[in-house]
Design an enzyme around this catalytic site. Structure first.
Site, PDB file in Angstrom:
ATOM      1  N   ASP A  57       0.833  -1.213   0.000  1.00  0.00           N
ATOM      2  CA  ASP A  57       0.000   0.000   0.000  1.00  0.00           C
ATOM      3  C   ASP A  57       0.863   1.257   0.000  1.00  0.00           C
ATOM      4  OD1 ASP A  57       0.905  -0.811   2.552  1.00  0.00           O
ATOM      5  OD2 ASP A  57      -0.648   0.325   3.590  1.00  0.00           O
ATOM      6  N   TYR A  63      11.119   3.076   0.502  1.00  0.00           N
ATOM      7  CA  TYR A  63      10.556   1.717   0.426  1.00  0.00           C
ATOM      8  C   TYR A  63       9.463   1.652  -0.653  1.00  0.00           C
ATOM      9  CZ  TYR A  63       7.591  -2.232   1.910  1.00  0.00           C
ATOM     10  OH  TYR A  63       6.804  -3.368   1.957  1.00  0.00           O
TER      11      TYR A  63
END
Ligand code: NAP
Length: 298
Positions: A101, A124
């Site tokens: 997500d 990330y």
């Protein structure tokens, strides 16, 4: 079916060992045998196992550390995933991979769908998005499951951290301005096996099935919550809940920024694969009932 499971020690990978076992022979190399930072080791293991299904449950998941370790995160989450895609294509295998997500920036008002444009706000997220892109560029038969807020009985996760802190501190301060879908790793592993089973033939996974059904899917628990509400649900009971205090993210600075909203709409997986995970509260209750979590490391 010859299955290569990479990252069998991750939260999801540990559960995949069991859920994939009925589908074939699972080869689950240790990191010392297959290091995603070493192209040689990837080629040696993938070619050596002649895998028909490659499942990649390994990743550089240290979100804050990635901010200052960009090269490693890029190699593991981006470059290595591209090599796996090339090897899958070369060897006639299918590839199952997980994303996050955190490819989203968090400014959308409602849940994110697969057609929303990713706009990561931390390293990330950027590196995981790179991995997705590499798979799409090479385009072997594949499934990419974007999931979120993963927890379970093992490893580093919010559930185990909250339980530990609750024993050590009288009051727990938890951010209440980030919203997402906490998802039990076991349910992700079970859903993955269900999807793979749909493609299975006596000869292995059917590439034609992937042609029709493959691609990108959101795969997270239904509903949504904040870390604060999730912590309260983990501790349960009036006494436990009373010890959790809501704070804004500004009061809990971290090296990596987090999206304020990263709720995933997982309805495409339900419509097109017939796979749906239960509401996050149901997942949490099932997890809490599980013997591994009751007795596991915490
Ligand atoms: N955790 C979450 O909240 C979350 C949310 C959304 C998506 N995801 C995605 O879901 C997938 C699984 O996540 P997870 O939370 O289950 O993972 P995890 O528990 O954090 O474990 C990651 C695993 O990857 C291994 N790994 C790291 N670098 C490696 C390398 N160079 N070579 C081989 N293995 C390496 C780690 O090995 P070591 O133990 O030796 O370091 C570890 O076993 C990942 O793709 C992740 O991005 C996770």
């Amino acid at each position: 079916m010859r299955i290569l499971l990479i990252g069998s020690d991750s939260q999801i990978g540990w559960e995949l060992r069991r859920t994939l076992a009925p589908l074939g022979t699972v080869h689950a190399p240790l990191r010392s045998d297959l290091d995603l930072e070493s192209t040689d080791s990837i080629l040696r293991v993938v070619r050596g196992t002649r895998a028909q299904l490659i499942v990649n449950a390994a990743a550089y998941t240290a979100v804050d550390r990635a901010e200052t370790d960009v090269d490693t995160a890029t190699r593991v989450n981006g470059d290595a995933v591209g090599i796996l895609a090339e090897e899958a294509k070369r060897g006639g295998a299918v590839l199952v991979h997980y994303s996050t997500d955190y490819v989203f920036g968090g400014n959308k008002a409602g849940p994110y769908t697969e057609t929303d444009e990713p706009d990561p706000i931390n390293v990330y997220g950027h590196t995981k998005l790179l991995g997705e892109k590499r798979i799409r560029e090479v385009n072997p038969p594949h499934l990419i499951f974007r999931t979120s807020w993963v927890y379970g009985a093992r490893g580093r996760n919010f559930l185990l951290t909250i339980r530990k802190l609750a024993r050590e501190r009288p009051v727990l301060k938890v951010v209440d301005d980030q919203t997402g879908c906490p998802t039990w790793c076991r349910l992700i592993a079970e859903a993955t096996a269900q999807a793979v089973a749909k493609s299975a033939t006596a000869q292995g996974p059917d590439p034609a099935w992937f042609q029709e059904h493959g691609g990108l899917y959101h795969l997270a628990a239904q509903g949504s919550t904040t870390w604060y509400e999730f912590a309260r649900a983990i501790l349960g009971g009036d006494e436990g809940q009373a010890r959790v205090k809501a704070i804004p993210s500004a009061e809990y600075p971290t090296p990596a920024r987090r999206p304020r909203n990263s709720v995933l709409d997982s309805s495409k997986a339900e419509r097109q694969l017939g796979i749906a995970l239960p509401d996050w509260r149901v997942g949490l209750a099932l997890c809490a009932e599980d013997g591994d979590v009751k007795t596991g490391p915490d």
